[in-house]
Write a protein that holds these residues in place. Structure first.
Motif, PDB file in Angstrom:
ATOM      1  N   ILE A 188       0.775  -1.156  -0.196  1.00  0.00           N
ATOM      2  CA  ILE A 188      -0.081   0.181   0.004  1.00  0.00           C
ATOM      3  C   ILE A 188       1.005   1.207   0.248  1.00  0.00           C
ATOM      4  CG2 ILE A 188      -1.402   1.321   1.608  1.00  0.00           C
ATOM      5  CD1 ILE A 188      -2.947  -1.311   1.955  1.00  0.00           C
ATOM      6  N   GLU A 189       1.796   1.216   0.736  1.00  0.00           N
ATOM      7  CA  GLU A 189       2.872   2.410   1.061  1.00  0.00           C
ATOM      8  C   GLU A 189       3.519   2.765  -0.220  1.00  0.00           C
ATOM      9  OE1 GLU A 189       6.267   4.257   3.684  1.00  0.00           O
ATOM     10  OE2 GLU A 189       5.240   2.547   4.515  1.00  0.00           O
ATOM     11  N   ALA A 190       3.977   1.723  -0.890  1.00  0.00           N
ATOM     12  CA  ALA A 190       5.002   1.638  -2.093  1.00  0.00           C
ATOM     13  C   ALA A 190       4.122   2.198  -3.375  1.00  0.00           C
ATOM     14  CB  ALA A 190       5.516   0.202  -2.571  1.00  0.00           C
ATOM     15  N   ILE A 191       2.690   1.661  -3.523  1.00  0.00           N
ATOM     16  CA  ILE A 191       1.947   1.993  -4.490  1.00  0.00           C
ATOM     17  C   ILE A 191       1.535   3.535  -4.488  1.00  0.00           C
ATOM     18  CG2 ILE A 191      -0.159   1.386  -5.780  1.00  0.00           C
ATOM     19  CD1 ILE A 191      -0.051  -1.445  -4.721  1.00  0.00           C
TER      20      ILE A 191
ATOM     21  N   LEU B 271       2.103   6.510  -6.958  1.00  0.00           N
ATOM     22  CA  LEU B 271       1.055   7.431  -7.552  1.00  0.00           C
ATOM     23  C   LEU B 271       1.176   8.797  -7.208  1.00  0.00           C
ATOM     24  CD1 LEU B 271      -1.946   7.870  -8.426  1.00  0.00           C
ATOM     25  CD2 LEU B 271      -2.700   7.402  -6.181  1.00  0.00           C
ATOM     26  N   PHE B 272       1.535   9.006  -5.957  1.00  0.00           N
ATOM     27  CA  PHE B 272       1.659  10.472  -5.597  1.00  0.00           C
ATOM     28  C   PHE B 272       2.816  11.480  -6.293  1.00  0.00           C
ATOM     29  CE2 PHE B 272      -0.009   9.113  -1.292  1.00  0.00           C
ATOM     30  CZ  PHE B 272      -1.410   9.213  -1.886  1.00  0.00           C
ATOM     31  N   ALA B 273       3.863  10.730  -6.521  1.00  0.00           N
ATOM     32  CA  ALA B 273       4.988  11.113  -7.494  1.00  0.00           C
ATOM     33  C   ALA B 273       4.284  11.574  -8.911  1.00  0.00           C
ATOM     34  CB  ALA B 273       6.151  10.318  -7.439  1.00  0.00           C
ATOM     35  N   GLU B 274       3.575  10.675  -9.333  1.00  0.00           N
ATOM     36  CA  GLU B 274       3.286  10.776 -10.571  1.00  0.00           C
ATOM     37  C   GLU B 274       2.145  11.857 -10.607  1.00  0.00           C
ATOM     38  OE1 GLU B 274       3.361   5.963 -11.906  1.00  0.00           O
ATOM     39  OE2 GLU B 274       1.414   6.832 -11.240  1.00  0.00           O
TER      40      GLU B 274
ATOM     41  N   ALA C  24      14.098   6.296  -6.304  1.00  0.00           N
ATOM     42  CA  ALA C  24      13.919   5.482  -5.172  1.00  0.00           C
ATOM     43  C   ALA C  24      12.486   4.737  -5.093  1.00  0.00           C
ATOM     44  CB  ALA C  24      14.171   6.131  -4.122  1.00  0.00           C
ATOM     45  N   ILE C  25      11.678   5.856  -5.352  1.00  0.00           N
ATOM     46  CA  ILE C  25      10.130   5.549  -5.339  1.00  0.00           C
ATOM     47  C   ILE C  25       9.691   4.529  -6.331  1.00  0.00           C
ATOM     48  CG2 ILE C  25       7.848   6.350  -5.851  1.00  0.00           C
ATOM     49  CD1 ILE C  25       8.584   9.060  -4.188  1.00  0.00           C
ATOM     50  N   ALA C  26      10.408   4.527  -7.530  1.00  0.00           N
ATOM     51  CA  ALA C  26      10.056   3.830  -8.623  1.00  0.00           C
ATOM     52  C   ALA C  26      10.686   2.567  -8.480  1.00  0.00           C
ATOM     53  CB  ALA C  26      10.375   4.469 -10.154  1.00  0.00           C
ATOM     54  N   ALA C  27      11.771   2.239  -7.870  1.00  0.00           N
ATOM     55  CA  ALA C  27      12.311   1.042  -7.637  1.00  0.00           C
ATOM     56  C   ALA C  27      11.534   0.140  -6.658  1.00  0.00           C
ATOM     57  CB  ALA C  27      13.807   1.150  -6.946  1.00  0.00           C
ATOM     58  N   ARG C  28      11.056   0.764  -5.626  1.00  0.00           N
ATOM     59  CA  ARG C  28      10.119   0.127  -4.619  1.00  0.00           C
ATOM     60  C   ARG C  28       8.793  -0.365  -5.383  1.00  0.00           C
ATOM     61  NH1 ARG C  28       8.054   2.761   1.240  1.00  0.00           N
ATOM     62  NH2 ARG C  28       7.128   0.970   2.184  1.00  0.00           N
ATOM     63  N   PHE C  29       8.139   0.488  -6.080  1.00  0.00           N
ATOM     64  CA  PHE C  29       7.022   0.205  -6.811  1.00  0.00           C
ATOM     65  C   PHE C  29       7.279  -0.796  -7.554  1.00  0.00           C
ATOM     66  CE2 PHE C  29       4.216   0.933 -10.393  1.00  0.00           C
ATOM     67  CZ  PHE C  29       3.049   0.716 -10.123  1.00  0.00           C
ATOM     68  N   LYS C  30       8.353  -1.004  -8.373  1.00  0.00           N
ATOM     69  CA  LYS C  30       8.534  -2.151  -9.184  1.00  0.00           C
ATOM     70  C   LYS C  30       8.686  -3.555  -8.577  1.00  0.00           C
ATOM     71  CE  LYS C  30      10.815   0.479 -12.843  1.00  0.00           C
ATOM     72  NZ  LYS C  30      12.163   0.861 -13.671  1.00  0.00           N
ATOM     73  N   HIS C  31       9.588  -3.358  -7.350  1.00  0.00           N
ATOM     74  CA  HIS C  31       9.506  -4.711  -6.512  1.00  0.00           C
ATOM     75  C   HIS C  31       8.096  -4.981  -6.096  1.00  0.00           C
ATOM     76  CE1 HIS C  31      11.384  -7.312  -3.740  1.00  0.00           C
ATOM     77  NE2 HIS C  31      10.392  -6.826  -2.939  1.00  0.00           N
TER      78      HIS C  31
END
Length: 454
Positions: free
Chosen positions: A97-100, A104-107, A438-445
C-alpha cells in the motif's frame, strides 16, 4: 522569508503580471504582490499557477492500471470490474500500500496535483482481523504522501454492508469492514499526524455500504469542520436498488435524512434528477467528478451544464488512477459535455468565457473546499503549493495570456508542468520528482510480488 518572482501568476481574480510570492518556513504564503520588480538573487519564472487538488483517490488501485481491460463472458460493467478489484485487494499488504501510494503521488505531482483526498477503505488484514494498530494502512498512505511531498486529506471509510437493506458483507469485502465506532477510533489514532500537510476527515463509502443511522453517528463524533466524502449515484443499478429498497433515489435519500452542507463532497453523482441537481447546488456541497474513471467504468456523464446553471461547485479526482493528470480529467469533463449536448464550450459562465480558466479555477475552488485545507489559490494564508509551466514548450509559444490555460488543457498530450512546489518545498524540478528513482524502484519490486498472486 522565501521568495519567487513570476512574470505571470494565476491569482484568484485571474492572471496578474510581475507577482512576488513570499512564504514562511511553515510553507504558508504570507504575501502575494502583483506589480513588483524582481530583486537580485530571486528565482524568476514565466508562468506560475496554483497546484490542483485531486479530491478522490483510491491509491492502491494504481497497481491495477491496464490490467482489467479484457472482456468477460457477459457485458462488462462497473460491477464486473469491482469483482476483479476485490480479488486484487485481498493480497495487498501495508508495505505494498505504501509503495504503490508513493509511486502514484509522485506521478500526480509531476502532472500538477499538489493535494490528494484519499478515500481509504483497505483497513483490515486479509482475514478480516484488525492490524495491531487500527490505523496501520492509513498511516502507510500518509507516510507515502510525506515521502512524495504531496498534501493529503485522509478519509477513513465507513463500510458495513454489501447493499441496501443492511445486506451482510461478502467474504471478499471483509478487509473493508468498519462500523461507526471503528471509523472514529481510526480518526482518533490519526489525530497526531494532522499538520499543515495533512488533514483527516471521514468517508461513508456509499448509501449501500453504510446506513443513515451509522452516518449520523459518525458525524456526531467528528469535529464539525472536518470534510465528509461519499460515493453516490455512480451507476444506474445503484439508483434502482435505492428506489426498490427505500422508495427514494440515493441523493434524495441522503438529503432527506442527513444535514448535507459545504463540508460534503458527493463523489460521482452521475445519475441525478433535476431536483437532486438543484439540491446539491443549494447545499454548497462539492460534486467530486472523476471523468477518466467514470469513462473507464462506463458510469455515465454528470449533468454539468444544469449543475453549473444552478450555482453548483465541482472538483476533480483521479479515483482508480487510469490517469494521473488533472489536464486529462478537465479535458474529458468538458469533452463529455460536448459529446452529450453536441455543442462546444460548455463549462463557462457569464463572467468567464475562457473554458480553460473556468475549469482550472472552478476545480481549484471545489477541490480546496473538499480537501478541508487552505489550498487552491495563490493568496496569503494559503499553502505555498504552485506549478511552474514549461514556457519553452511550443504549445505555450506566442500565446496571449488568456489562452495559456486553454492550451494547457486542450492542446496535445505533452506534460507542460516543469516544476512543482508543495508547502514551500520544491518536489518536482525540470519535470522530475526529487525522489523518483527510489520510489519507482520500490514500486517495481511491489508489482513483481503482486504478480505472483495472479
Amino acid at each position: 522569508m522565501n521568495q519567487l518572482f513570476a512574470r505571470h501568476a494565476l491569482l484568484p481574480d485571474g492572471w496578474c503580471a510581475d507577482v512576488l510570492l513570499e512564504w514562511n518556513q511553515a510553507g504558508d504564503l504570507v504575501a502575494v504582490t502583483p506589480g513588483s520588480a524582481p530583486a537580485a538573487g530571486i528565482e524568476c519564472v514565466e508562468y506560475a499557477l496554483p497546484g490542483m487538488i485531486n479530491l478522490h483517490s483510491h491509491s492502491f488501485q494504481r497497481a491495477l492500471g491496464g490490467r482489467t481491460e479484457f472482456a468477460g463472458d457477459s457485458h462488462d460493467s462497473f460491477w464486473t470490474w469491482r469483482d476483479l478489484m476485490y480479488r486484487f485487494a485481498r493480497n495487498i499488504t501495508p508495505d505494498h500500500i505504501e509503495a504503490i501510494a508513493a509511486q502514484l503521488f509522485a506521478e500526480c505531482l509531476r502532472h500538477g496535483y499538489t493535494s490528494v483526498c484519499e478515500f481509504h477503505y483497505v483497513q483490515r488484514q486479509p482475514d478480516g482481523a484488525w492490524y495491531d494498530r487500527p490505523a496501520e494502512t492509513a498511516e502507510r498512505v500518509i507516510a507515502a504522501a510525506r515521502l512524495a511531498g504531496i498534501g493529503v486529506t485522509m478519509l477513513p471509510v465507513l463500510y458495513s454492508y454489501s447493499g441496501f437493506n443492511d445486506s451482510p458483507l461478502k467474504p471478499e469485502q471483509q478487509r473493508f469492514r468498519t462500523d461507526a465506532d471503528d471509523v472514529l477510533r481510526v480518526i482518533e489514532a490519526l489525530a497526531p499526524l494532522r499538520d499543515g500537510q495533512t488533514e483527516v476527515g471521514v468517508a461513508p463509502h456509499s448509501l449501500r455500504a453504510a446506513s443513515i443511522a451509522q452516518i449520523n453517528a459518525v458525524l456526531a463524533g467528528l469535529p464539525p469542520e472536518r470534510p465528509v466524502h461519499v460515493h453516490i449515484a455512480e451507476q444506474q443499478a445503484e439508483v434502482q436498488q435505492a428506489l426498490a429498497h427505500t422508495g427514494r433515489r440515493p441523493v434524495q435519500l441522503l438529503f432527506d435524512q442527513v444535514a448535507v452542507d459545504g463540508r460534503w463532497c458527493l463523489v460521482h453523482a452521475t445519475h441525478l434528477s433535476s431536483t437532486e441537481v438543484r439540491s446539491i447546488a443549494a447545499s454548497g456541497a462539492v460534486a467530486g467528478l472523476c471523468p477518466t474513471t467514470e469513462a473507464n467504468l462506463g458510469d455515465g456523464l454528470f449533468p454539468l451544464e444544469d449543475f453549473l446553471a444552478a450555482g453548483g461547485r465541482f472538483g476533480i479526482g483521479s479515483d482508480s488512477h487510469v490517469s494521473q493528470s488533472p489536464v486529462e480529467e478537465l479535458r474529458w469533463l468538458e469533452y463529455g459535455q460536448r459529446l452529450h449536448h453536441q455543442r462546444r464550450n460548455i463549462a463557462v459562465s457569464k463572467e468567464q468565457r475562457q473554458v480553460g480558466e473556468f475549469l482550472w479555477q472552478g476545480a481549484l475552488q471545489g477541490g480546496a473546499q473538499a480537501a478541508g485545507r487552505p489550498v487552491g489559490a495563490l493568496a496569503p494564508g494559503r499553502r505555498a503549493d504552485l506549478l511552474v509551466l514549461d514556457d519553452g514548450h511550443p504549445n505555450l509559444c506566442g500565446l496571449a495570456l488568456h489562452e495559456v490555460l486553454g492550451s494547457l488543457i486542450f492542446s496535445g498530450n505533452d506534460n507542460l508542468v516543469r516544476d512543482v512546489m508543495v508547502g514551500g518545498r520544491w518536489v518536482v524540478r525540470n519535470a522530475q520528482h526529487v525522489a523518483q528513482q527510489a520510489i519507482a524502484a520500490r514500486f517495481k519490486h511491489t508489482m513483481a510480488e503482486l504478480r505472483e498472486f495472479r
